[in-house]
Design a protein around this motif. Structure first.
Motif, short mmCIF file in Angstrom:
data_model
loop_
_atom_site.label_atom_id
_atom_site.label_comp_id
_atom_site.label_asym_id
_atom_site.label_seq_id
_atom_site.Cartn_x
_atom_site.Cartn_y
_atom_site.Cartn_z
N HIS A 265 0.83 -1.21 0.00
CA HIS A 265 0.00 0.00 0.00
C HIS A 265 0.86 1.26 0.00
O HIS A 265 0.65 2.17 -0.81
CB HIS A 265 -0.92 0.00 1.22
CG HIS A 265 -1.64 1.29 1.43
ND1 HIS A 265 -2.72 1.68 0.67
CD2 HIS A 265 -1.41 2.31 2.31
CE1 HIS A 265 -3.13 2.88 1.06
NE2 HIS A 265 -2.35 3.27 2.05
N PHE A 266 1.83 1.31 0.91
CA PHE A 266 2.67 2.51 1.01
C PHE A 266 3.54 2.67 -0.23
O PHE A 266 3.81 3.79 -0.68
CB PHE A 266 3.53 2.44 2.27
CG PHE A 266 2.76 2.56 3.56
CD1 PHE A 266 1.80 3.55 3.72
CD2 PHE A 266 2.99 1.69 4.61
CE1 PHE A 266 1.08 3.68 4.91
CE2 PHE A 266 2.28 1.80 5.80
CZ PHE A 266 1.32 2.80 5.95
N ALA B 54 1.73 4.30 -2.97
CA ALA B 54 1.57 5.74 -2.73
C ALA B 54 2.83 6.53 -3.05
O ALA B 54 2.85 7.75 -2.89
CB ALA B 54 1.16 5.99 -1.28
N LEU C 136 5.96 6.04 -1.65
CA LEU C 136 6.81 6.25 -0.49
C LEU C 136 7.99 5.27 -0.48
O LEU C 136 7.96 4.22 -1.11
CB LEU C 136 6.00 6.07 0.79
CG LEU C 136 4.82 7.03 0.97
CD1 LEU C 136 3.91 6.55 2.08
CD2 LEU C 136 5.33 8.43 1.26
N TYR D 85 -2.63 8.79 6.41
CA TYR D 85 -3.33 7.66 5.82
C TYR D 85 -4.20 8.12 4.64
O TYR D 85 -4.24 7.48 3.59
CB TYR D 85 -4.21 6.97 6.85
CG TYR D 85 -3.48 6.08 7.85
CD1 TYR D 85 -2.56 5.13 7.43
CD2 TYR D 85 -3.75 6.18 9.21
CE1 TYR D 85 -1.92 4.31 8.35
CE2 TYR D 85 -3.12 5.35 10.14
CZ TYR D 85 -2.20 4.43 9.70
OH TYR D 85 -1.58 3.60 10.61
N THR E 205 -2.45 8.62 1.42
CA THR E 205 -2.05 7.41 0.72
C THR E 205 -3.24 6.66 0.12
O THR E 205 -3.07 5.59 -0.45
CB THR E 205 -1.29 6.45 1.67
OG1 THR E 205 -2.18 5.98 2.69
CG2 THR E 205 -0.10 7.14 2.30
#
Length: 322
Positions: free
Chosen positions: A31-32, A35, A37, A177, A180
């Motif tokens: 997930h991160f 985004a 990251l 959160y 993201t």
């Protein structure tokens, strides 16, 4: 903390550390990473790196369909068995260690000692209170619950609990959160299990009661859920859906009083004294294995992932319409 400072703190988060390389930790990493990251995954077991890489490879088709942020790449996900190295210069920590209260308290104490005081530490715990997880830390004001739903890269909900005692950290975590792509729900006060899990267990209890009464098999029950209330719940919550069932919405207070009669008569609820025992739960598990799970998990995961991507994409398009 002012709103401007909160946004500034959230926007400065560029490096995230995921503590724990299991299903949830790897899901958070995906997930991160999506985004855009920089992500470091720590796990004391070196073999977890192989699991992590395989997990990311399997997730990539879904991540690409959802849309990748500029610069997002699996090459920006790093693995280490050295916790100090993992936490060096980190801006945000997502703890996803074993769901054991004593182990989590110890682990979060170690994370607290190795990170800058302004780094938010969020636990993926599925039921513990942040108040308990803060017992061994020097900076309790930055410890909170950031509970995801599996898999985190496909299910957008994050429940923030414990924010009443850590308001600045909760505000920063919430904005981060959201940035993201998460849908954030903040609890006004802590309760074990939070919101989503308590509702899931309430539904499971009804499933077990229906099974125990020989009303239907598990496939029929799953179909009744997936093709009925679950479709509405994907668009709106239960209270919103119930509100639309009233003929006269201006008298909805009167309408809801009727629920009391149904609940008192037990029309739609398992009897108050019904408590699933281990024997029933084992029988339930065996039925799942022989029926729904007879062909293993691969096909079901493929169905889940494709369906969740389609639902999220459709809901996103719907929200964009003027």
């Amino acid at each position: 903390m002012t709103e401007q400072k909160t946004l500034g703190a959230a926007n400065r988060i560029a490096r995230v550390t995921c503590i724990g390389g299991g299903m949830i930790g790897a899901g958070w990493a995906a997930h991160f990473m999506r985004a855009g990251l920089e992500v470091v995954v720590f796990d004391p077991a070196a073999e977890r790196e192989t699991f992590l890489r395989e997990y990311l490879a399997k997730a990539m088709p879904s991540l690409e369909k959802l849309g990748m942020a500029p610069g997002a790449s699996p090459t920006r996900v790093h693995f280490t068995t050295n916790m100090e190295e993992a936490l060096k210069d980190t801006d945000f920590v997502q703890e996803s260690g074993p769901e054991n209260i004593d182990a989590k308290i110890k682990l979060i104490g170690e994370i607290d000692a190795l990170t800058a005081p302004d780094a938010v530490i969020a636990s993926s715990s599925s039921g513990f209170l942040a108040a308990d997880l803060r017992r061994a830390v020097r900076h309790p004001e930055r410890i909170l619950i950031g509970h995801p739903f599996n898999p985190p890269y496909l299910v957008p909900l994050v429940e923030i609990a414990g924010g009443d005692a850590a308001p600045q950290a909760a505000a920063t975590a919430s904005e981060f959160y959201k940035s993201t792509g998460c849908e954030v729900v903040s609890l006004d006060r802590e309760i074990t299990g939070y919101i989503g899990n308590r509702i899931q267990y309430a539904v499971l209890k009804e499933i077990l009661y229906i099974v125990s009464q020989g009303v239907a098999d598990l496939q029929a029950i799953d179909t009744a859920i997936a093709s009925g209330p679950a479709i509405r719940w994907a668009v709106m919550g239960a209270s919103s859906a119930l509100f639309l069932g009233a003929r006269n919405p201006t008298a909805y207070g009167d309408y809801t009083e009727g629920f009391a009669d149904d609940m008192e008569q037990g029309c739609y609820l398992a009897p108050p004294d019904f408590q699933p025992d281990r024997q029933l739960l084992r029988a339930y598990g065996e039925q799942v294995l022989k029926g729904i799970g007879a062909n293993g998990q691969a096909e079901l995961m493929e169905l889940r992932d494709a369906g969740l991507v389609a639902i999220r994409s459709a809901l996103w398009r719907g929200k964009r319409k003027p």
